[in-house]
Design an enzyme around this catalytic site. Structure first.
Site, mmCIF file in Angstrom:
data_model
loop_
_atom_site.group_PDB
_atom_site.id
_atom_site.type_symbol
_atom_site.label_atom_id
_atom_site.label_comp_id
_atom_site.label_asym_id
_atom_site.label_seq_id
_atom_site.Cartn_x
_atom_site.Cartn_y
_atom_site.Cartn_z
ATOM 1 N N HIS A 102 -6.936 6.318 9.972
ATOM 2 C CA HIS A 102 -6.559 5.330 9.296
ATOM 3 C C HIS A 102 -6.994 4.801 7.942
ATOM 4 O O HIS A 102 -7.347 3.748 8.129
ATOM 5 C CB HIS A 102 -5.719 4.577 10.150
ATOM 6 N N ASN A 135 0.884 -1.200 0.238
ATOM 7 C CA ASN A 135 0.397 0.201 -0.091
ATOM 8 C C ASN A 135 0.655 1.754 -0.085
ATOM 9 O O ASN A 135 0.003 2.078 0.636
ATOM 10 C CB ASN A 135 -1.013 0.060 0.969
HETATM 11 P P1 NDP Z 1 10.545 2.127 3.885
HETATM 12 O O1 NDP Z 1 10.576 0.862 5.153
HETATM 13 O O2 NDP Z 1 11.061 1.541 2.563
HETATM 14 O O3 NDP Z 1 10.953 3.356 4.389
HETATM 15 C C1 NDP Z 1 11.008 3.996 5.472
HETATM 16 C C2 NDP Z 1 11.969 5.162 4.732
HETATM 17 O O4 NDP Z 1 12.603 5.827 6.913
HETATM 18 C C3 NDP Z 1 13.497 4.576 4.738
HETATM 19 O O5 NDP Z 1 14.201 5.393 3.589
HETATM 20 C C4 NDP Z 1 14.523 4.830 6.372
HETATM 21 O O6 NDP Z 1 16.060 5.420 5.178
HETATM 22 C C5 NDP Z 1 13.893 6.330 7.095
HETATM 23 N N1 NDP Z 1 14.292 6.143 7.749
HETATM 24 C C6 NDP Z 1 14.362 5.430 8.745
HETATM 25 N N2 NDP Z 1 14.597 5.473 10.459
HETATM 26 C C7 NDP Z 1 14.857 6.880 10.278
HETATM 27 C C8 NDP Z 1 15.051 8.309 10.662
HETATM 28 N N3 NDP Z 1 15.257 7.569 12.491
HETATM 29 N N4 NDP Z 1 14.878 9.679 10.395
HETATM 30 C C9 NDP Z 1 14.441 10.057 9.374
HETATM 31 N N5 NDP Z 1 14.433 8.600 8.509
HETATM 32 C C10 NDP Z 1 14.203 7.183 8.878
HETATM 33 O O7 NDP Z 1 9.181 2.258 4.558
HETATM 34 P P2 NDP Z 1 7.490 2.800 4.173
HETATM 35 O O8 NDP Z 1 8.166 4.137 3.193
HETATM 36 O O9 NDP Z 1 6.778 1.238 3.086
HETATM 37 O O10 NDP Z 1 6.608 2.832 4.334
HETATM 38 C C11 NDP Z 1 7.651 3.855 6.006
HETATM 39 C C12 NDP Z 1 6.191 3.475 6.647
HETATM 40 O O11 NDP Z 1 4.488 4.157 6.334
HETATM 41 C C13 NDP Z 1 5.835 2.581 7.559
HETATM 42 O O12 NDP Z 1 6.481 2.348 8.223
HETATM 43 C C14 NDP Z 1 4.215 2.810 8.275
HETATM 44 O O13 NDP Z 1 4.799 3.650 9.742
HETATM 45 C C15 NDP Z 1 3.505 3.773 7.693
HETATM 46 N N6 NDP Z 1 2.394 3.600 6.501
HETATM 47 C C16 NDP Z 1 1.457 4.010 6.462
HETATM 48 C C17 NDP Z 1 0.441 3.570 5.872
HETATM 49 C C18 NDP Z 1 -1.113 4.477 6.081
HETATM 50 O O14 NDP Z 1 -2.755 3.378 5.588
HETATM 51 N N7 NDP Z 1 -1.418 5.141 6.515
HETATM 52 C C19 NDP Z 1 0.350 2.381 4.975
HETATM 53 C C20 NDP Z 1 1.573 2.449 4.556
HETATM 54 C C21 NDP Z 1 3.384 3.220 5.724
HETATM 55 P P3 NDP Z 1 16.973 5.262 6.290
HETATM 56 O O15 NDP Z 1 17.262 3.924 6.677
HETATM 57 O O16 NDP Z 1 18.001 6.313 5.652
HETATM 58 O O17 NDP Z 1 16.835 6.411 7.585
#
Ligand code: NDP
Length: 397
Positions: free
Chosen positions: A333, A147
């Protein structure tokens, strides 16, 4: 025989199945990174059906029962007398969606003596205490990418809804009014603004791609800088520290997973450094921001708007301050549970179950934790410290 406990959101108030607006959904075969959408051995639902509510059962009953397993589906998840907490001690598998999370706290995991697999039908497994899951060698898996584009689309919609003042303008019409001045006096063009993406992962990158044609200045922050050619393609500039990004953006879009490093990232202190009139869109997790700090910043006029679909706890109580704060475009949500997304994550849930029951490996991109450690995609997205609770895993406010 395994006992599978699925915690899903309640059926539509008007009954199940609802009257669908469309007869079909487009067929997507691959995600933007080239990986394939879920490919279970079969599915027992029609893509486009409501699968995420109790009667939808994620389309799993026929498959599970024909293999001799037991499926219990409930939306009753809160408190020791809930169906969830009563069935949990004897469940082998728990399935839950972030939209209606079955909070698997350390305490509950301790009581779930048979639990081997916790599946997030969707993305974001912070409702599971990952430390406790690791201690008990419970596999945690989610349906990565299922998603992500759904959420990116919703992020872009909410950016535009806030900046253009769409919702108050629509409300004027619904109330029989036509006062253009009222509608226009908080309405701006996005063009020329600076938009900062906090975490350019699957969702964040898709938001960057979708915003590029709006002729905005794009910034992003995360722990690792993207390769130069990807930055060029996205037209986005890296800012190493979220503090430097917050200071200069007109719009911040939060796309980071919730873990100790991102918990309450946007608090009073950081919000105070933002430009007066900045907007925040957060479809990621409610606890990336301090709930009351957001309310204060909107009430004082420091923030021009806040929009999102993620709250804590979920479901949000009727008196949750985000329901009544000014200049917001909050929704339940739901960004990641469009009917299109449901078809993918229901199929992905089945794919994970098939692998689990047939003792085959679960795709690494679906793994969050396995064999006592963060694993697969979870090792990249989350951090755990011994003795530390996963921030989203409790029902606290
Ligand atoms: P990904 O795993 O693809 O991306 C997560 C990103 O977060 C990475 O690029 C990582 O980069 C970054 N990140 C992790 N820790 C940190 C930090 N401390 N500071 C800054 N950046 C950080 O996840 P998705 O994009 O697929 O999903 C992200 C989130 O979206 C999910 O975890 C979920 O919580 C939320 N979500 C919400 C939904 C909804 O219906 N509202 C549905 C799906 C997801 P790096 O390691 O370089 O920091």
């Amino acid at each position: 025989m395994a006992k599978v406990l699925a915690v899903l959101y309640p059926d539509p108030v008007g009954g199940y199945p609802p009257k669908y607006a469309r007869d079909s959904i487009p067929e997507i075969t691959h995600y933007p990174d080239g990986s394939t959408v879920p490919s279970p051995e079969g599915i027992d639902f029609k893509p486009g059906e409501l699968l995420g509510s109790v009667s939808g059962e994620l389309g799993l009953r026929k498959y599970l029962e024909s293999h001799g397993h037991q499926l219990i589906v409930t939306s009753d998840k809160q408190g020791p007398d809930s169906v969830f907490e009563k069935e949990l001690p004897t469940a082998d598998v728990v399935i839950s969606q972030p939209f209606w999370p079955a909070y698997l706290t350390a305490d509950l995991i301790n009581k779930a003596k048979n639990l081997k697999l916790a599946i997030t039908a969707g993305i974001g497994s912070d409702h599971v205490d990952l430390n406790a899951a690791n201690e008990h060698h419970i596999t945690v898996a989610e349906v990565t990418y299922s998603n992500s584009i759904s959420v990116a689309e919703s992020d872009v919609m909410q950016v535009l809804a806030l900046v253009r003042n769409f919702i108050p303008a629509h409300e004027i019409i619904q109330q029989g009014g036509w006062n253009i001045a009222d509608a226009a006096s908080r309405s701006y063009d996005l063009e020329g603004m600076t938009v900062g993406i906090v975490a350019a992962g699957r969702i964040g990158r898709a938001v960057l791609e979708r915003l590029k044609p709006f002729n905005v200045k794009l910034l992003y922050t995360q722990r690792h800088q993207l390769p130069a050619e990807v930055e060029k393609q996205l037209g986005a500039t890296f800012v190493a520290d979220v503090k430097d990004l917050a200071k200069v953006v007109d719009v911040a879009v939060l796309c980071a997973p919730l873990h100790a490093q991102t918990y309450h990232m946007f608090d009073d202190k950081l919000l105070a450094t933002m430009k007066r009139g900045a907007y925040i869109v957060n479809d990621s997790r409610g606890e990336l921001v301090d709930r009351d700090a957001i309310v204060r910043a909107l009430e004082s006029g420091h923030l021009a708007g806040y929009s999102g679909d993620v709250w804590y706890p979920q479901p949000a109580p009727a008196d949750h301050p985000w329901r009544s704060m000014p200049h917001q475009a909050m929704i339940p949500h739901m960004s990641g549970t469009s009917l299109s997304a449901q078809a993918r994550y229901a199929a992905g849930t089945r794919e994970i179950l098939e692998a689990f029951f047939e003792n085959k490996p679960i795709r690494p991109e679906y793994l969050i934790a396995q064999d006592g450690h963060l694993a697969g995609v979870g090792a990249k997205s989350y951090t755990v410290k011994k003795g530390e609770e996963t921030p989203g895993s409790g029902e606290k406010e």
